[in-house]
Design a protein around this motif. Structure first.
Motif, short mmCIF file in Angstrom:
data_model
loop_
_atom_site.label_atom_id
_atom_site.label_comp_id
_atom_site.label_asym_id
_atom_site.label_seq_id
_atom_site.Cartn_x
_atom_site.Cartn_y
_atom_site.Cartn_z
N GLN A 139 1.15 0.93 -10.40
CA GLN A 139 1.28 1.66 -9.14
C GLN A 139 -0.07 1.80 -8.44
O GLN A 139 -0.18 1.65 -7.22
N GLN A 140 -1.08 2.09 -9.24
CA GLN A 140 -2.41 2.25 -8.67
C GLN A 140 -2.89 0.94 -8.04
O GLN A 140 -3.42 0.94 -6.91
N ARG A 161 -1.15 0.09 -4.82
CA ARG A 161 -1.59 0.96 -3.74
C ARG A 161 -3.00 0.62 -3.28
O ARG A 161 -3.29 0.62 -2.09
N GLU A 162 -3.87 0.31 -4.23
CA GLU A 162 -5.29 0.27 -3.90
C GLU A 162 -5.92 -1.11 -3.85
O GLU A 162 -6.89 -1.32 -3.11
N ARG A 175 0.83 -1.21 0.00
CA ARG A 175 0.00 0.00 0.00
C ARG A 175 0.86 1.26 0.00
O ARG A 175 0.55 2.23 -0.68
N GLU A 176 1.95 1.22 0.77
CA GLU A 176 2.65 2.48 1.09
C GLU A 176 4.00 2.66 0.41
O GLU A 176 4.39 3.80 0.14
#
Lengths: 478, 478
Positions: free
Chosen positions: B138-139, B142-143, A142-143
């Motif tokens: 990347q999205q 992250r999500e 996530r980070e």
């Protein structure tokens, strides 16, 4: 796994026939190939065997399959027209190649584990899912910014991970190395595969421990190696045996797991290590140090690795995250001289063009963050507690029926049963009662030994699992 | 790569000597092994050769290394004491095993690409980094919730990804399959490795296209296969050649890349495909359909895959994300009958215990989200535009010196030069000018052909790259 819908109006047998027809048309079972046996399919999709028989009848009536007595049900060769289809003989193709099958007892255990999710599992030498750093992984995904390039990776693996490993291994295990001496692999299995495929030739003699995890790996057989065995005592092998094996058989490599050996949990005595290294150097034989467990050391004091005291450069060091973090990450490392690393990296390119950068990026973030240190402390405590539970249960329920030296790290306890016992009968009796373990013979030991992995069962299963095992042993001796 | 610090007070040669001493002591270069040549090291760390000579002198004075005239600088065998150290002869070990080296011209090109980051790269059959779905990845990291289990994976690969692929391949390519017919691999390379290792035996005859990407893979040689070649015309191979190859050499498998073939970019005519499948079925020979490019079809109308019209079950289908998303993900798939999939999955377990779940999870999220559809539209446009740029530049700068049929998909343009030319001289002249490509001979063609990958260079490099190439060609003909 597809399963029929019990609430549907369509009869079960019809659903099964339709699904199977689809699979046949979609190529899962080409003309001439065999369908799963009625018994097996019934088990898998959880219906009565008679329902599967009815479904296969339906397909037979439509001319899609045909049965020949005794040999099972196969897809009709005339499925596609009047002349029989001459689809490739896939069975014959699948018999080709050079990969030896697993030992029958291991196949049996794997099959049981696949089919019976609820069995208490002392067999898998793996961490239980609640010991994985699940939260750390989720947090990092996530980070942590993903900044790794998405093209083909360096053949030796993701450079930032190799750089992190240089300081990680120095700090954790006093192993001093350079980023160019490291090959990132998908785990110890790939490291060993590359070593056996690239540095050895069929017919070569190698030394392994007795008992040994290596014995259970068909990989050694597949590579056509001749295995010679060195007995593992309470303090590990006797180095002098290396010399006589060399004189007799010209062994070309030695495979050892010096810390918390799999399966015995034993430690190669620190006092023997310099002599072993000296002998290997004098004879010019590489030692492959397989080291999955050092960081699980319950008191955080693993004995100094061979690699860390190897002044002659005889050691190929093999490590991974599988037993100290999570096997599903598939990240490991091999440390070797440049010549060797380059050769193995080159061969690996031919096999798979290298590893995905995603788990390598994730492993790098994990190792260089504080999250790893926190995780490994948690893991050590948990493993030490689990082993204590196991030993307590064993002592209570098997009393004088066994002997066992408690391990000081790793995932495994090694029991010697005090009475003679038939390994495969003991296994079957245990399976009946809902518990599974690894018989010692799987690792090449004589009958009467048992490996319990205490890392895999949930805490509350340790006691009931041993109770079931004790009952199985009891039933056998009656 | 370590480099000396030019702002340090310590002389460069001393920094180099110290760094090399550390590498020697840490086992990168064990006793008796050779250091990099002075020329090579000087290039790598960007110093004058004389500085490296001075550094090696320093090590020699300290007794750490010794030089024998002509054979280079090696680490002293007496490094550790009075008696020479008998460290394993790593060079001899590294010569073992069965992996054939890459073709010399490919090695040369790879070396250049490694060392000269700024060269204009028409050689790598790879997407340029700005064509990767960087933002989508990347999205998702992250999500998207990471819910995959972190233990060892199913030997056939992550089930949710296989289920997604079933609908993905149906929707995108009309390929109908089942989740149990899919093996997730780390890419086409691993799929082909598993096929050659597990389904074929040394000495087996197989058919490949001429020219062919397969020709450039030492994997086929390493497996000891005998390669027979079928010429690729404008509309692909002539299926009838299969039969004569079978009669003459008993070929056991056919490797084809029917859509936007690598290297020629050609398409196997739709009208030939049913005949090819029928012949393969009658002769009982499997076709390996290597299909990296179908989804790059510039007009989104790729010809129907062999797999999608294969009623006999003769096709092993090989696909991946490498050319349609990012090679660094290392996610591919192989579709085959159950018997074959099980066999390959089993062998793969022996090699590496399967794939990391992380990239498989990520690929699954990517394919089932709307992000993939958006990405592939973007990619098609970009590739079609890049090819147009390339063709425009070629027409302008080489005019009547070549012929080329523009590709309708894929990453490659295939040029026939109208004048005879020495491939390796043309390559060297081009390298001098800062541009690199793949000579056709690398794929087994006769001299005078060139493969330009238009996917790799940045848009602004396409024109200047061709200009440099034209100059090289010109210089050669003078």
């Amino acid at each position: 796994m597809w399963k029929p819908d019990r609430r549907s109006k369509k009869p079960l047998y019809q659903q099964i026939a339709d699904d199977m027809e689809r699979r046949i048309l979609y190529g899962e079972y080409p003309p001439g190939s065999f369908l799963p046996s009625e018994r097996k399919l019934a088990e898998q999709i959880e219906v009565n065997r008679s329902t599967v028989i009815q479904a296969y009848e339906e397909l037979r009536a439509k001319g899609i399959v045909e049965s020949s007595s005794g040999s099972g049900t196969r897809v009709s060769k005339r499925l596609l027209g009047v002349t029989p289809s001459l689809t490739p003989n896939w069975r014959a193709y699948a018999r080709g190649g050079t990969f030896a099958p697993n030992l029958p007892m291991i196949r049996r255990i794997r099959e049981v584990l696949r089919e019976r999710g609820s069995i208490i599992d002392f067999a898998s030498g793996e961490l239980s899912p609640d010991l994985y750093p699940n939260q750390a992984i989720q947090q990092l995904l996530r980070e942590a910014p993903f900044e790794a390039p998405l093209g083909y990776d360096d053949p030796q693996g993701f450079l930032p991970l190799r750089e992190t490993l240089v300081s990680f291994l120095d700090k954790q295990l006093n192993i001093r190395t350079t980023e160019s001496s490291i090959l990132i692999t998908s785990g110890s299995q790939q490291s060993l595969y590359l070593i056996t495929q690239c540095l050895l030739a069929p017919g070569d003699a190698v030394a392994i421990e007795d008992p040994s995890y290596s014995y259970s790996l068909p990989m050694f057989q597949s590579a056509g190696l001749r295995l010679f065995r060195i007995p593992v005592h309470e303090n590990g092998i006797d180095p002098e045996e290396i010399e006589s094996l060399f004189r007799q058989h010209r062994i070309r490599m030695i495979f050892l797991n010096p810390n918390y050996q799999n399966p015995t949990g034993s430690i190669l005595a620190a006092s023997k290590r310099p002599r072993l290294l000296k002998l290997a150097a004098e004879l010019g034989i590489p030692i492959v140090e397989d080291d999955p467990f050092s960081l699980t050391s319950f008191d955080n004091r693993p004995p100094a690795n061979l690699k860390s005291i190897d002044a002659h450069g005889s050691v190929l060091y093999v490590g991974s995250l599988s037993k100290i973090a999570a096997s599903g990450l598939r990240v490991g490392w091999l440390i070797a001289p440049q010549t060797v690393v380059k050769r193995l990296a080159d061969a690996r390119q031919q096999m798979d063009f290298g590893l995905s950068v995603v788990p390598q990026w994730l492993a790098n973030e994990f190792l260089r963050s504080g999250l790893f240190d926190r995780h490994i402390r948690f893991l050590r405590d948990a493993l030490s507690r689990k082993q204590l539970h196991l030993m307590t249960a064993l002592n209570r329920m098997l009393a004088d029926k066994f002997s066992c030296i408690p391990a000081q790290g790793g995932l495994n306890s090694w029991l010697k049963l005090n009475q003679p016992v038939d390994d495969s009968k003991l296994l079957e009796e245990s399976l009946k009662r809902g518990v599974v373990f690894m018989p010692g013979t799987v690792f090449g030991s004589e009958p009467g030994y048992v490996r319990f992995s205490f890392a895999r069962p949930a805490d509350h299963e340790l006691e009931s699992g041993i109770q079931k095992f004790a009952q199985a042993l009891h039933a056998l001796n009656d």
